[in-house]
Design a protein around this motif. Structure first.
Motif, PDB file in Angstrom:
ATOM      1  N   VAL A 115       0.988  -1.050   0.029  1.00  0.00           N
ATOM      2  CA  VAL A 115      -0.130   0.109   0.200  1.00  0.00           C
ATOM      3  C   VAL A 115       1.133   1.427   0.288  1.00  0.00           C
ATOM      4  O   VAL A 115       1.585   0.941   0.542  1.00  0.00           O
ATOM      5  CB  VAL A 115      -0.914  -0.309   1.374  1.00  0.00           C
ATOM      6  CG1 VAL A 115      -0.239   0.118   2.769  1.00  0.00           C
ATOM      7  CG2 VAL A 115      -1.588   1.258   1.225  1.00  0.00           C
ATOM      8  N   THR A 116       0.425   2.040  -0.205  1.00  0.00           N
ATOM      9  CA  THR A 116       0.993   3.549  -0.702  1.00  0.00           C
ATOM     10  C   THR A 116       0.034   4.601  -0.999  1.00  0.00           C
ATOM     11  O   THR A 116      -0.644   4.159  -1.538  1.00  0.00           O
ATOM     12  CB  THR A 116       2.508   3.566  -1.912  1.00  0.00           C
ATOM     13  OG1 THR A 116       3.567   4.780  -1.206  1.00  0.00           O
ATOM     14  CG2 THR A 116       2.107   3.588  -2.980  1.00  0.00           C
ATOM     15  N   LEU A 117       0.735   5.890  -0.495  1.00  0.00           N
ATOM     16  CA  LEU A 117       0.245   6.699  -1.103  1.00  0.00           C
ATOM     17  C   LEU A 117       0.727   7.789  -2.492  1.00  0.00           C
ATOM     18  O   LEU A 117       1.876   7.582  -2.861  1.00  0.00           O
ATOM     19  CB  LEU A 117      -1.074   8.256  -0.495  1.00  0.00           C
ATOM     20  CG  LEU A 117      -1.286   7.377   0.989  1.00  0.00           C
ATOM     21  CD1 LEU A 117      -0.796   5.956   1.235  1.00  0.00           C
ATOM     22  CD2 LEU A 117      -1.712   8.570   1.971  1.00  0.00           C
ATOM     23  N   ASP A 118      -0.655   8.249  -3.200  1.00  0.00           N
ATOM     24  CA  ASP A 118       0.210  10.068  -4.093  1.00  0.00           C
ATOM     25  C   ASP A 118       0.181  11.142  -3.558  1.00  0.00           C
ATOM     26  O   ASP A 118      -1.109  11.441  -2.823  1.00  0.00           O
ATOM     27  CB  ASP A 118      -0.467   9.213  -5.280  1.00  0.00           C
ATOM     28  CG  ASP A 118      -1.446  10.033  -5.980  1.00  0.00           C
ATOM     29  OD1 ASP A 118      -2.247   9.947  -4.970  1.00  0.00           O
ATOM     30  OD2 ASP A 118      -2.081   8.915  -6.721  1.00  0.00           O
ATOM     31  N   GLU A 119       0.606  11.475  -4.835  1.00  0.00           N
ATOM     32  CA  GLU A 119       0.980  13.363  -4.093  1.00  0.00           C
ATOM     33  C   GLU A 119      -1.313  13.973  -4.288  1.00  0.00           C
ATOM     34  O   GLU A 119      -1.735  14.772  -3.812  1.00  0.00           O
ATOM     35  CB  GLU A 119       1.402  14.104  -5.312  1.00  0.00           C
ATOM     36  CG  GLU A 119       2.630  13.968  -5.053  1.00  0.00           C
ATOM     37  CD  GLU A 119       3.396  13.253  -6.090  1.00  0.00           C
ATOM     38  OE1 GLU A 119       4.644  12.703  -6.601  1.00  0.00           O
ATOM     39  OE2 GLU A 119       2.541  12.312  -6.048  1.00  0.00           O
ATOM     40  N   ALA A 120      -2.358  13.324  -5.357  1.00  0.00           N
ATOM     41  CA  ALA A 120      -3.151  13.276  -5.447  1.00  0.00           C
ATOM     42  C   ALA A 120      -4.054  12.888  -4.493  1.00  0.00           C
ATOM     43  O   ALA A 120      -5.336  12.823  -4.066  1.00  0.00           O
ATOM     44  CB  ALA A 120      -3.420  13.121  -6.757  1.00  0.00           C
ATOM     45  N   GLY A 121      -3.462  11.854  -3.245  1.00  0.00           N
ATOM     46  CA  GLY A 121      -4.583  12.009  -2.245  1.00  0.00           C
ATOM     47  C   GLY A 121      -5.415  10.283  -2.077  1.00  0.00           C
ATOM     48  O   GLY A 121      -5.987   9.644  -1.776  1.00  0.00           O
ATOM     49  N   ARG A 122      -4.943   9.912  -3.370  1.00  0.00           N
ATOM     50  CA  ARG A 122      -5.177   8.402  -3.267  1.00  0.00           C
ATOM     51  C   ARG A 122      -4.346   7.099  -2.667  1.00  0.00           C
ATOM     52  O   ARG A 122      -3.072   7.397  -2.987  1.00  0.00           O
ATOM     53  CB  ARG A 122      -4.642   7.832  -5.134  1.00  0.00           C
ATOM     54  CG  ARG A 122      -5.958   9.090  -6.372  1.00  0.00           C
ATOM     55  CD  ARG A 122      -5.915   8.685  -6.974  1.00  0.00           C
ATOM     56  NE  ARG A 122      -4.565   9.057  -8.114  1.00  0.00           N
ATOM     57  CZ  ARG A 122      -4.541   9.295  -9.188  1.00  0.00           C
ATOM     58  NH1 ARG A 122      -5.296   9.617  -9.743  1.00  0.00           N
ATOM     59  NH2 ARG A 122      -2.670   9.843  -9.516  1.00  0.00           N
ATOM     60  N   ILE A 123      -5.520   6.119  -2.418  1.00  0.00           N
ATOM     61  CA  ILE A 123      -4.922   4.636  -1.940  1.00  0.00           C
ATOM     62  C   ILE A 123      -4.186   3.830  -3.134  1.00  0.00           C
ATOM     63  O   ILE A 123      -5.529   3.932  -3.576  1.00  0.00           O
ATOM     64  CB  ILE A 123      -5.206   4.815  -0.705  1.00  0.00           C
ATOM     65  CG1 ILE A 123      -4.936   5.415   0.555  1.00  0.00           C
ATOM     66  CG2 ILE A 123      -4.687   3.312  -0.349  1.00  0.00           C
ATOM     67  CD1 ILE A 123      -6.408   4.820   1.724  1.00  0.00           C
ATOM     68  N   TRP A 124      -2.843   3.032  -3.446  1.00  0.00           N
ATOM     69  CA  TRP A 124      -2.469   2.921  -4.249  1.00  0.00           C
ATOM     70  C   TRP A 124      -2.462   1.350  -3.466  1.00  0.00           C
ATOM     71  O   TRP A 124      -1.778   1.176  -2.273  1.00  0.00           O
ATOM     72  CB  TRP A 124      -2.088   2.633  -5.303  1.00  0.00           C
ATOM     73  CG  TRP A 124      -2.087   4.016  -5.976  1.00  0.00           C
ATOM     74  CD1 TRP A 124      -1.634   5.787  -5.675  1.00  0.00           C
ATOM     75  CD2 TRP A 124      -2.022   4.364  -7.478  1.00  0.00           C
ATOM     76  NE1 TRP A 124      -2.031   6.436  -6.644  1.00  0.00           N
ATOM     77  CE2 TRP A 124      -2.188   5.494  -7.280  1.00  0.00           C
ATOM     78  CE3 TRP A 124      -2.761   2.884  -7.701  1.00  0.00           C
ATOM     79  CZ2 TRP A 124      -2.935   5.942  -8.806  1.00  0.00           C
ATOM     80  CZ3 TRP A 124      -3.381   3.807  -9.407  1.00  0.00           C
ATOM     81  CH2 TRP A 124      -2.890   4.999  -9.442  1.00  0.00           C
ATOM     82  N   PHE A 125      -3.094  -0.011  -3.579  1.00  0.00           N
ATOM     83  CA  PHE A 125      -2.616  -0.673  -2.601  1.00  0.00           C
ATOM     84  C   PHE A 125      -2.500  -2.264  -4.390  1.00  0.00           C
ATOM     85  O   PHE A 125      -2.960  -2.472  -5.392  1.00  0.00           O
ATOM     86  CB  PHE A 125      -4.303  -1.794  -2.398  1.00  0.00           C
ATOM     87  CG  PHE A 125      -4.844  -1.912  -2.149  1.00  0.00           C
ATOM     88  CD1 PHE A 125      -5.327  -2.932  -3.203  1.00  0.00           C
ATOM     89  CD2 PHE A 125      -6.082  -1.547  -2.868  1.00  0.00           C
ATOM     90  CE1 PHE A 125      -6.144  -3.796  -3.853  1.00  0.00           C
ATOM     91  CE2 PHE A 125      -7.196  -1.555  -3.867  1.00  0.00           C
ATOM     92  CZ  PHE A 125      -7.327  -2.822  -4.247  1.00  0.00           C
ATOM     93  N   THR A 126      -2.104  -2.863  -3.972  1.00  0.00           N
ATOM     94  CA  THR A 126      -1.793  -4.432  -4.757  1.00  0.00           C
ATOM     95  C   THR A 126      -1.630  -5.801  -4.375  1.00  0.00           C
ATOM     96  O   THR A 126      -2.244  -5.964  -2.652  1.00  0.00           O
ATOM     97  CB  THR A 126      -0.082  -4.301  -5.257  1.00  0.00           C
ATOM     98  OG1 THR A 126       0.508  -5.421  -3.866  1.00  0.00           O
ATOM     99  CG2 THR A 126       0.228  -3.349  -5.707  1.00  0.00           C
ATOM    100  N   VAL A 127      -2.601  -6.761  -5.398  1.00  0.00           N
ATOM    101  CA  VAL A 127      -2.639  -7.983  -4.434  1.00  0.00           C
ATOM    102  C   VAL A 127      -2.347  -8.995  -5.731  1.00  0.00           C
ATOM    103  O   VAL A 127      -1.965  -8.864  -6.731  1.00  0.00           O
ATOM    104  CB  VAL A 127      -4.586  -8.233  -4.617  1.00  0.00           C
ATOM    105  CG1 VAL A 127      -4.673  -9.524  -4.668  1.00  0.00           C
ATOM    106  CG2 VAL A 127      -4.943  -7.445  -4.001  1.00  0.00           C
ATOM    107  N   ILE A 150      -7.894   3.405  -3.971  1.00  0.00           N
ATOM    108  CA  ILE A 150      -9.277   3.566  -3.147  1.00  0.00           C
ATOM    109  C   ILE A 150      -9.061   5.202  -2.964  1.00  0.00           C
ATOM    110  O   ILE A 150      -7.847   5.810  -3.299  1.00  0.00           O
ATOM    111  CB  ILE A 150      -9.030   2.849  -2.218  1.00  0.00           C
ATOM    112  CG1 ILE A 150      -9.236   1.451  -1.781  1.00  0.00           C
ATOM    113  CG2 ILE A 150     -10.149   3.390  -1.207  1.00  0.00           C
ATOM    114  CD1 ILE A 150      -8.385   0.923  -0.904  1.00  0.00           C
ATOM    115  N   ASP A 151     -10.074   6.048  -3.712  1.00  0.00           N
ATOM    116  CA  ASP A 151      -9.925   7.601  -3.819  1.00  0.00           C
ATOM    117  C   ASP A 151     -12.087   7.936  -3.473  1.00  0.00           C
ATOM    118  O   ASP A 151     -12.412   7.112  -2.643  1.00  0.00           O
ATOM    119  CB  ASP A 151      -9.120   8.084  -4.695  1.00  0.00           C
ATOM    120  CG  ASP A 151     -10.190   7.626  -6.305  1.00  0.00           C
ATOM    121  OD1 ASP A 151     -11.366   6.149  -6.399  1.00  0.00           O
ATOM    122  OD2 ASP A 151     -10.231   8.021  -7.013  1.00  0.00           O
ATOM    123  N   SER A 152     -12.082   8.952  -3.525  1.00  0.00           N
ATOM    124  CA  SER A 152     -13.241   9.978  -3.241  1.00  0.00           C
ATOM    125  C   SER A 152     -14.289   8.910  -3.667  1.00  0.00           C
ATOM    126  O   SER A 152     -15.650   8.899  -3.204  1.00  0.00           O
ATOM    127  CB  SER A 152     -13.288  11.206  -2.974  1.00  0.00           C
ATOM    128  OG  SER A 152     -12.926  11.369  -5.145  1.00  0.00           O
TER     129      SER A 152
END
Length: 332
Positions: A115-127, A150-152
């Protein structure tokens, strides 16, 4: 036993003690180091050597938490990728640890790798794979891993068909999302901007035999550093896709054994739960640290401490670099 680069390894120091499966590591400007810790989510190592477990031993879905990737949020709390069969994305704060998102629209929550976050506030995850158990995906021909966001707008899968997805690295400045594909032994990428990903993935770099890429991180020149389990190598990939080994504790006999098992469809947990090395114990992630941001702290899956080394490179400051994390947890 294979040849070891002892000149470099002799200069490696360590930080931390008594860590359990310290796969993912983060650093901040305070000098604190945060690392995944089996059963407890996150451990904190202070510059003065004190250590704290940020949550008590806990089970999710009847199984002990097995944290893999961790991410530090702007409010000082953490997201934890739970790679146990109970799966899901967890959150950790001073009130404890709990399920944050199942990372699935329906059915059972999948084991989440990173899991990580980016400058746009999105949460990125991997399976890594939809196979159950996951070791059925330890193959050259299984490509059912994916990347989600995961975002708004909610949770959605944005990249599929990946060869055991591991760490990812959003690079909005460069316009790419980099993707570690462990059993493809390669790094892929896909175009990225503030609206999301676009187009198809492409191979950015194919890594050498035995290099099962796990963690990836960008340096200040825009090159990508890859932490590789099995071969226990740090490999640097320049923007044109060419690569070089910058640090290693490679045992050629062990590499041959693991590659043969993969060829024969017989790779299993035993090939990841042991390593004939003494310093790099399946290095799995990378975080830059230090006043000049030129030290590397490595996740160390099979170790109880974290290797620290300098290789003449500096990193980019991560989004969480200046986040202030309140002091909490149990000393250990």
């Amino acid at each position: 036993m294979g040849k070891v680069n002892t000149r470099l390894l002799d200069r490696v120091t360590t930080v931390g003690r008594g860590l359990s499966r310290p796969e993912s590591v983060l650093t901040t400007s305070s000098g604190d180091i945060f690392v995944s810790h089996k059963g407890h989510g996150v451990a904190r190592i202070l510059p003065d050597g004190r250590q704290f477990l940020l949550a008590g031993a806990q089970q999710i879905g009847g199984l002990p938490v097995v944290p893999n990737g961790i991410a530090l949020r702007p409010d000082g709390s953490f997201l934890v990728a739970n790679i146990s069969d109970a799966g899901g994305l967890l959150e950790v704060d001073p009130d404890g640890m709990r399920l944050f998102h199942r990372c699935a629209a329906s059915g059972a929550a999948p084991p989440v790798n990173f899991v990580t976050l980016d400058e746009a506030g999105r949460i990125w995850f991997t399976v890594s794979s939809t196979c159950s158990p996951r070791d059925r995906a330890y193959r050259r021909d299984v490509t059912n891993g994916y990347v989600g966001v995961i975002d708004s707008h909610g949770m959605r899968i944005v990249v599929e068909g990946l060869h055991y997805t591991n760490e990812i690295r959003p690079d909005l400045e460069g316009g790419w999302l980099y993707i570690s594909e462990t059993f493809g032994q390669k790094v892929s990428r896909i175009r990225l901007d503030e609206a999301g990903v676009h187009g198809d993935t492409e191979t950015f770099a194919t890594l050498p035999r035995g290099a099962f890429v796990d963690g990836i991180e960008l340096d200040s020149d825009g090159a990508l550093l890859c932490a590789c389990i099995v071969s226990n190598e740090l490999i640097r990939v320049t923007p044109d896709g060419s690569w070089s080994v910058v640090a290693r504790e490679r045992d050629e006999d062990w590499v041959n054994e693991v590659e043969a098992a993969l060829d024969q469809g017989e790779m299993g947990r035993k090939h990841f739960d042991t390593a004939p090395t003494s310093v790099f114990r399946n290095i799995s992630s990378i975080a830059f640290a230090g006043e000049l941001f030129d030290k590397i702290v490595c996740g160390n899956l099979l170790g109880e401490s974290l290797p620290v080394l300098s290789i003449g490179l500096s990193g980019r400051k991560p989004l969480h670099w200046t986040v202030e994390v309140p002091l909490w947890g149990d000393p250990f």
